[in-house]
Design a protein around this motif. Sequence first.
Motif, mmCIF file in Angstrom:
data_model
loop_
_atom_site.group_PDB
_atom_site.id
_atom_site.type_symbol
_atom_site.label_atom_id
_atom_site.label_comp_id
_atom_site.label_asym_id
_atom_site.label_seq_id
_atom_site.Cartn_x
_atom_site.Cartn_y
_atom_site.Cartn_z
ATOM 1 N N GLN A 113 0.670 -1.185 -0.059
ATOM 2 C CA GLN A 113 -0.116 0.080 0.015
ATOM 3 C C GLN A 113 0.701 1.130 0.035
ATOM 4 O O GLN A 113 1.551 1.495 1.090
ATOM 5 N N ILE A 114 0.941 2.009 -0.955
ATOM 6 C CA ILE A 114 1.461 3.268 -1.247
ATOM 7 C C ILE A 114 0.431 4.691 -1.126
ATOM 8 O O ILE A 114 -0.496 4.612 -1.912
ATOM 9 N N ASP A 115 1.151 5.411 -0.217
ATOM 10 C CA ASP A 115 0.179 6.471 0.089
ATOM 11 C C ASP A 115 0.890 7.834 -0.703
ATOM 12 O O ASP A 115 2.246 8.212 -0.519
ATOM 13 N N ILE A 116 0.326 8.515 -1.542
ATOM 14 C CA ILE A 116 0.656 9.559 -2.249
ATOM 15 C C ILE A 116 -0.054 10.757 -2.032
ATOM 16 O O ILE A 116 -1.236 10.906 -2.349
ATOM 17 N N ALA A 117 0.669 11.769 -1.712
ATOM 18 C CA ALA A 117 -0.019 12.874 -1.409
ATOM 19 C C ALA A 117 0.212 14.033 -2.617
ATOM 20 O O ALA A 117 1.063 14.048 -3.443
ATOM 21 N N PRO A 118 -0.926 14.635 -3.032
ATOM 22 C CA PRO A 118 -0.958 15.272 -4.496
ATOM 23 C C PRO A 118 0.182 16.622 -4.274
ATOM 24 O O PRO A 118 0.353 17.020 -3.380
ATOM 25 N N GLY A 119 0.583 16.795 -5.508
ATOM 26 C CA GLY A 119 1.389 18.004 -5.782
ATOM 27 C C GLY A 119 0.823 19.326 -5.641
ATOM 28 O O GLY A 119 -0.596 19.398 -5.584
ATOM 29 N N GLN A 120 1.315 20.415 -5.724
ATOM 30 C CA GLN A 120 0.750 21.675 -5.836
ATOM 31 C C GLN A 120 -0.288 21.857 -6.838
ATOM 32 O O GLN A 120 -1.318 22.747 -6.755
ATOM 33 N N ASP A 121 -0.122 21.274 -7.989
ATOM 34 C CA ASP A 121 -1.096 21.168 -8.978
ATOM 35 C C ASP A 121 -2.392 20.309 -8.611
ATOM 36 O O ASP A 121 -3.242 20.317 -9.584
ATOM 37 N N GLY A 122 -2.199 19.537 -7.772
ATOM 38 C CA GLY A 122 -3.306 18.410 -7.505
ATOM 39 C C GLY A 122 -2.954 17.149 -7.973
ATOM 40 O O GLY A 122 -4.060 16.197 -7.763
ATOM 41 N N ARG A 123 -2.024 16.922 -8.924
ATOM 42 C CA ARG A 123 -1.703 15.840 -9.651
ATOM 43 C C ARG A 123 -0.713 14.901 -8.813
ATOM 44 O O ARG A 123 -0.284 15.428 -7.837
ATOM 45 N N PHE A 124 -0.694 13.788 -9.326
ATOM 46 C CA PHE A 124 0.291 12.751 -8.613
ATOM 47 C C PHE A 124 1.524 12.285 -9.276
ATOM 48 O O PHE A 124 2.376 11.880 -8.739
ATOM 49 N N GLY A 125 1.824 12.844 -10.297
ATOM 50 C CA GLY A 125 3.145 12.694 -11.030
ATOM 51 C C GLY A 125 3.504 11.519 -11.540
ATOM 52 O O GLY A 125 4.337 10.859 -11.462
ATOM 53 N N PHE A 126 2.496 10.704 -12.161
ATOM 54 C CA PHE A 126 2.612 9.495 -12.821
ATOM 55 C C PHE A 126 1.499 9.029 -13.900
ATOM 56 O O PHE A 126 0.578 9.678 -13.756
ATOM 57 N N THR A 127 1.945 8.329 -14.708
ATOM 58 C CA THR A 127 0.923 7.624 -15.650
ATOM 59 C C THR A 127 0.736 6.176 -15.784
ATOM 60 O O THR A 127 1.878 5.431 -15.314
ATOM 61 N N ILE A 128 -0.210 5.514 -15.977
ATOM 62 C CA ILE A 128 -0.324 4.310 -16.167
ATOM 63 C C ILE A 128 -0.982 3.685 -17.503
ATOM 64 O O ILE A 128 -1.485 4.610 -18.260
ATOM 65 N N VAL A 129 -0.466 2.469 -17.904
ATOM 66 C CA VAL A 129 -0.782 2.020 -19.271
ATOM 67 C C VAL A 129 -1.498 0.548 -19.150
ATOM 68 O O VAL A 129 -1.036 0.056 -18.035
ATOM 69 N N GLY A 149 7.334 6.511 -3.274
ATOM 70 C CA GLY A 149 7.730 4.909 -3.337
ATOM 71 C C GLY A 149 7.347 4.369 -4.824
ATOM 72 O O GLY A 149 7.950 3.160 -5.076
ATOM 73 N N LEU A 150 6.566 4.873 -5.590
ATOM 74 C CA LEU A 150 6.075 4.401 -6.708
ATOM 75 C C LEU A 150 7.230 4.417 -7.744
ATOM 76 O O LEU A 150 7.989 5.299 -7.636
ATOM 77 N N LYS A 151 7.306 3.254 -8.679
ATOM 78 C CA LYS A 151 8.515 3.180 -9.768
ATOM 79 C C LYS A 151 8.012 2.689 -10.947
ATOM 80 O O LYS A 151 6.934 2.218 -11.058
ATOM 81 N N VAL A 152 8.596 3.197 -12.059
ATOM 82 C CA VAL A 152 8.350 2.749 -13.321
ATOM 83 C C VAL A 152 8.340 1.198 -13.503
ATOM 84 O O VAL A 152 9.222 0.357 -12.784
ATOM 85 N N GLY A 153 7.341 0.671 -13.829
ATOM 86 C CA GLY A 153 7.080 -0.886 -13.796
ATOM 87 C C GLY A 153 6.343 -1.483 -13.085
ATOM 88 O O GLY A 153 6.097 -2.751 -13.172
ATOM 89 N N ARG A 183 -4.405 6.314 -2.520
ATOM 90 C CA ARG A 183 -3.632 5.036 -1.872
ATOM 91 C C ARG A 183 -3.722 4.183 -3.099
ATOM 92 O O ARG A 183 -4.889 3.932 -3.661
ATOM 93 N N LEU A 184 -2.504 3.426 -3.419
ATOM 94 C CA LEU A 184 -2.358 2.585 -4.409
ATOM 95 C C LEU A 184 -2.051 1.067 -3.969
ATOM 96 O O LEU A 184 -0.985 0.888 -2.835
ATOM 97 N N GLY A 185 -2.794 -0.024 -4.180
ATOM 98 C CA GLY A 185 -2.121 -1.058 -3.792
ATOM 99 C C GLY A 185 -1.222 -1.808 -5.094
ATOM 100 O O GLY A 185 -1.796 -1.795 -6.190
ATOM 101 N N VAL A 186 0.106 -1.815 -4.814
ATOM 102 C CA VAL A 186 0.994 -1.921 -5.967
ATOM 103 C C VAL A 186 1.909 -3.363 -5.734
ATOM 104 O O VAL A 186 2.158 -3.612 -4.801
#
Length: 276
Positions: A113-129, A149-153, A183-186
């Motif tokens: 479980q990874i908790d991500i606080a939004p940036g100043q623009d409200g976004r989270f700074g990652f993309t998914i495919v 703690g999120l990583k590419v891949g 919160r993401l389950g990764v």
Amino acid sequence: MRRFLSRKGRFSLRQSVKSGPRCASKDFYLGLPTNNQKWPEEFGFRLGGVGPSYILSVLEGSSAFLAGLQPGDQVVDIEGQDVTNLSTPALIALAQTLKTVPPSIGVVSRLEQIDIAPGQDGRFGFTIVGDSPLMVEDCMAGGPGGRGGLKVGDYVMEVNGIPVKLHDTAAAMIKAAQGRPLRLGVLSMARRPKRLSSSMRVLSQSGDSVRDNRAHKAIEFNKKVEDVLGEEPDVKEQLFEVLKQYATERDVDSLAEALPDILITDNHQQLIDSVR
């Protein structure tokens, strides 16, 4: 029911299938094959990993789904043999040589479980495919996702406690959360898993224990809904209407899309885990 043991637990598709008939979603049921030549796909799940091997997706309504396999599980033994270091091709090759159909496997969840606080623009700074599973395509090292703690891949299996399979569903849920913590389950194959511990699950169970456990959860859930939504009858009515529809259709994606529109306040968010 999930139990946590100090020693290895065992997961058996055979025992779960024999425990009694169950209605699969959308009237679909994947019958058990007579051999293991097309294991694991014909049993309803996909594997990945260069050692250890992980469950990446589970087909809804399949024998694996009914038995309780979940995306993010690591396969640690098969028919009593330790396979914690086997790559996916090696594990599949081994399973296909076994005479027991299907082979029993031991699993342990590696979902983080990874908790991500939004940036100043409200976004989270990652993309998914992708779909089933969703994969992190891009993640800024110094951005909100990278700091969390999120990583590419990495594979994203849950968004705010709700299992997700489709890209569009996950993207909509992430967008709806902008401005609030996410919160993401990764499942991360880049991180070496910790040693086996008490997190091993035992999923084989009798029909009576399943019914007792579900009844207990239903009572606890109703109490929590009353505590959170006791002063909001309209919201409570909407929530139960959506849950009633899910109970009929078993469409996880529709449920995942509907909940953020109903449970919109910070106080409401505590119900997400209970719904799950």
